[in-house]
Design a protein around this motif. Structure first.
Motif, PDB file in Angstrom:
ATOM      1  N   UNK A  84       5.622 -12.724  12.750  1.00  0.00           N
ATOM      2  CA  UNK A  84       6.551 -12.253  13.948  1.00  0.00           C
ATOM      3  C   UNK A  84       6.050 -13.133  15.259  1.00  0.00           C
ATOM      4  N   UNK A  85       4.800 -13.716  15.183  1.00  0.00           N
ATOM      5  CA  UNK A  85       4.387 -14.326  16.550  1.00  0.00           C
ATOM      6  C   UNK A  85       4.375 -15.903  16.656  1.00  0.00           C
ATOM      7  N   UNK A  86       4.906 -16.213  15.497  1.00  0.00           N
ATOM      8  CA  UNK A  86       5.114 -17.648  15.321  1.00  0.00           C
ATOM      9  C   UNK A  86       5.757 -18.296  16.612  1.00  0.00           C
ATOM     10  N   UNK A  87       5.544 -19.361  17.094  1.00  0.00           N
ATOM     11  CA  UNK A  87       5.831 -19.844  18.413  1.00  0.00           C
ATOM     12  C   UNK A  87       4.868 -19.856  19.571  1.00  0.00           C
ATOM     13  N   UNK A  88       3.789 -18.974  19.283  1.00  0.00           N
ATOM     14  CA  UNK A  88       2.766 -18.894  20.164  1.00  0.00           C
ATOM     15  C   UNK A  88       1.351 -19.125  19.241  1.00  0.00           C
ATOM     16  N   UNK A  89       0.177 -19.436  19.842  1.00  0.00           N
ATOM     17  CA  UNK A  89      -1.106 -19.465  19.339  1.00  0.00           C
ATOM     18  C   UNK A  89      -1.571 -18.267  18.932  1.00  0.00           C
ATOM     19  N   UNK A  90      -2.293 -17.961  17.999  1.00  0.00           N
ATOM     20  CA  UNK A  90      -2.936 -16.633  17.808  1.00  0.00           C
ATOM     21  C   UNK A  90      -4.486 -16.712  17.280  1.00  0.00           C
ATOM     22  N   UNK A  91      -5.218 -15.739  18.003  1.00  0.00           N
ATOM     23  CA  UNK A  91      -6.566 -15.971  17.932  1.00  0.00           C
ATOM     24  C   UNK A  91      -7.066 -14.722  16.798  1.00  0.00           C
ATOM     25  N   UNK A  92      -7.541 -15.108  15.934  1.00  0.00           N
ATOM     26  CA  UNK A  92      -8.035 -14.049  14.910  1.00  0.00           C
ATOM     27  C   UNK A  92      -9.421 -14.004  15.111  1.00  0.00           C
ATOM     28  N   UNK A  93     -10.198 -12.549  15.421  1.00  0.00           N
ATOM     29  CA  UNK A  93     -11.324 -12.621  15.292  1.00  0.00           C
ATOM     30  C   UNK A  93     -11.947 -11.427  14.137  1.00  0.00           C
ATOM     31  N   UNK A  94     -12.776 -11.827  13.113  1.00  0.00           N
ATOM     32  CA  UNK A  94     -13.159 -10.920  12.204  1.00  0.00           C
ATOM     33  C   UNK A  94     -14.686 -10.472  12.591  1.00  0.00           C
ATOM     34  N   UNK A 127     -11.084  -5.893  11.335  1.00  0.00           N
ATOM     35  CA  UNK A 127     -12.593  -5.201  11.229  1.00  0.00           C
ATOM     36  C   UNK A 127     -12.650  -4.962   9.741  1.00  0.00           C
ATOM     37  N   UNK A 128     -13.951  -5.383   9.318  1.00  0.00           N
ATOM     38  CA  UNK A 128     -14.293  -5.476   7.842  1.00  0.00           C
ATOM     39  C   UNK A 128     -14.908  -4.328   7.599  1.00  0.00           C
ATOM     40  N   UNK A 129     -15.238  -3.209   8.280  1.00  0.00           N
ATOM     41  CA  UNK A 129     -16.323  -2.249   7.802  1.00  0.00           C
ATOM     42  C   UNK A 129     -15.845  -0.699   8.496  1.00  0.00           C
ATOM     43  N   UNK A 130     -15.385  -0.633   9.674  1.00  0.00           N
ATOM     44  CA  UNK A 130     -15.576   0.609  10.538  1.00  0.00           C
ATOM     45  C   UNK A 130     -14.105   1.171  10.239  1.00  0.00           C
ATOM     46  N   UNK A 131     -14.346   2.664  10.449  1.00  0.00           N
ATOM     47  CA  UNK A 131     -13.516   3.580  10.808  1.00  0.00           C
ATOM     48  C   UNK A 131     -13.081   3.714  12.208  1.00  0.00           C
ATOM     49  N   UNK A 152     -11.015  -2.685   5.189  1.00  0.00           N
ATOM     50  CA  UNK A 152     -12.538  -2.387   4.421  1.00  0.00           C
ATOM     51  C   UNK A 152     -12.178  -2.668   2.958  1.00  0.00           C
ATOM     52  N   UNK A 153     -11.102  -2.757   2.775  1.00  0.00           N
ATOM     53  CA  UNK A 153     -10.719  -3.127   1.200  1.00  0.00           C
ATOM     54  C   UNK A 153     -10.621  -4.696   0.788  1.00  0.00           C
ATOM     55  N   UNK A 154     -10.646  -5.471   2.016  1.00  0.00           N
ATOM     56  CA  UNK A 154     -10.619  -6.963   2.006  1.00  0.00           C
ATOM     57  C   UNK A 154      -9.548  -7.581   1.862  1.00  0.00           C
ATOM     58  N   UNK A 155      -8.448  -6.985   1.972  1.00  0.00           N
ATOM     59  CA  UNK A 155      -6.883  -7.518   1.644  1.00  0.00           C
ATOM     60  C   UNK A 155      -6.669  -8.567   2.582  1.00  0.00           C
ATOM     61  N   UNK A 156      -6.814  -8.022   3.831  1.00  0.00           N
ATOM     62  CA  UNK A 156      -6.445  -8.927   5.086  1.00  0.00           C
ATOM     63  C   UNK A 156      -7.355 -10.472   4.782  1.00  0.00           C
ATOM     64  N   UNK A 157      -8.687 -10.166   4.719  1.00  0.00           N
ATOM     65  CA  UNK A 157      -9.430 -11.385   4.638  1.00  0.00           C
ATOM     66  C   UNK A 157      -8.750 -12.326   3.342  1.00  0.00           C
ATOM     67  N   UNK A 158      -8.495 -11.685   2.051  1.00  0.00           N
ATOM     68  CA  UNK A 158      -7.935 -12.086   1.044  1.00  0.00           C
ATOM     69  C   UNK A 158      -6.628 -13.001   1.481  1.00  0.00           C
ATOM     70  N   UNK A 159      -5.766 -12.639   2.237  1.00  0.00           N
ATOM     71  CA  UNK A 159      -4.598 -13.202   2.416  1.00  0.00           C
ATOM     72  C   UNK A 159      -4.903 -14.501   3.438  1.00  0.00           C
ATOM     73  N   UNK A 160      -6.046 -14.612   3.975  1.00  0.00           N
ATOM     74  CA  UNK A 160      -6.614 -15.867   4.776  1.00  0.00           C
ATOM     75  C   UNK A 160      -6.685 -17.307   3.874  1.00  0.00           C
ATOM     76  N   UNK A 161      -6.366 -17.088   2.607  1.00  0.00           N
ATOM     77  CA  UNK A 161      -6.439 -18.268   1.805  1.00  0.00           C
ATOM     78  C   UNK A 161      -7.738 -18.851   1.949  1.00  0.00           C
TER      79      UNK A 161
END
Length: 206
Positions: A84-94, A127-131, A152-161
């Motif tokens: 939904x954010x296509x058209x603008x740069x996106x910074x993702x911080x893990x 965020x890979x750990x925190x509640x 915490x289940x790693x699903x988002x990281x897995x989607x990063x190919x």
């Protein structure tokens, strides 16, 4: 070069190795970061993070892989969909709250968000750990106001190919306006590097 803010921008990647690679080789970068430094890297891996020494990978437009599709629910309960954010740069911080290099880079991320969100750059944390409690405490301490997705289940990281290794924390990705990975920082990011990389991606659409 002159960035979108009108100031002269000179990339300063001190103590860093800048690699210009085709998108197909990006998947190798997390493995290289995780394997560097022998005993130090092993100690960090046991702690759940690999600092990566701030290795920067920049990918020219012609070498970028297919767009990423990052989806999840933020700590505030809002749906996040990078498409939904296509058209603008996106910074993702893990990140996660007790990760030492994540705390080191937090002031730089705050400063860059304050400046570049006004220029149309979107920001999200993964965020890979925190509640919610520890994550909110970290964000309050460092003044981070952009949203983060718990993973915490790693699903988002897995989607990063393969763009981010599960134990390569922190990692910062910069996606171009089409959602493709344009740059990656393995390890704590500093402000000048983030600014230079974002200026380059913004200039592509100028």
């Amino acid at each position: 070069m002159v960035g979108p803010t009108g100031r002269s921008v000179t990339p300063r990647l001190s103590r860093r190795t800048t690699l210009r690679l085709g998108g197909s080789l990006l998947v190798l970068a997390p493995l290289l970061a995780a394997c560097s430094g022998s005993s130090d890297a092993a100690s960090e891996a046991n702690a759940g993070y690999v600092s990566g020494d701030g290795v920067v990978v920049e990918i020219p437009p012609e070498g970028r892989a297919d767009p990423l599709e990052i989806r999840g629910t933020t700590y505030d309960g809002d749906d996040f969909d990078s498409t939904a954010l296509r058209g603008a740069p996106l910074l993702i911080n893990v990140w996660y709250a007790s990760c030492p290099p994540c705390r080191v880079e937090a002031p730089a991320l705050k400063a860059v968000h304050s400046e570049y969100s006004a220029l149309g750059v979107e920001f999200v944390g993964v965020n890979t750990r925190d509640k919610a409690g520890p994550a909110a405490a970290f964000e309050e301490t460092f003044g981070i106001t952009y949203p983060s997705i718990p993973d915490t289940d790693g699903a988002v990281i897995a989607s990063m190919d393969g763009s981010v290794s599960p134990n390569a924390v922190p990692t910062t990705l910069i996606l171009d306006a089409e959602g493709r990975v344009a740059a990656r920082i393995a390890g704590a990011a500093d402000q000048s590097t983030l600014e230079s990389l974002l200026d380059a991606v913004l200039a592509e659409a100028a």
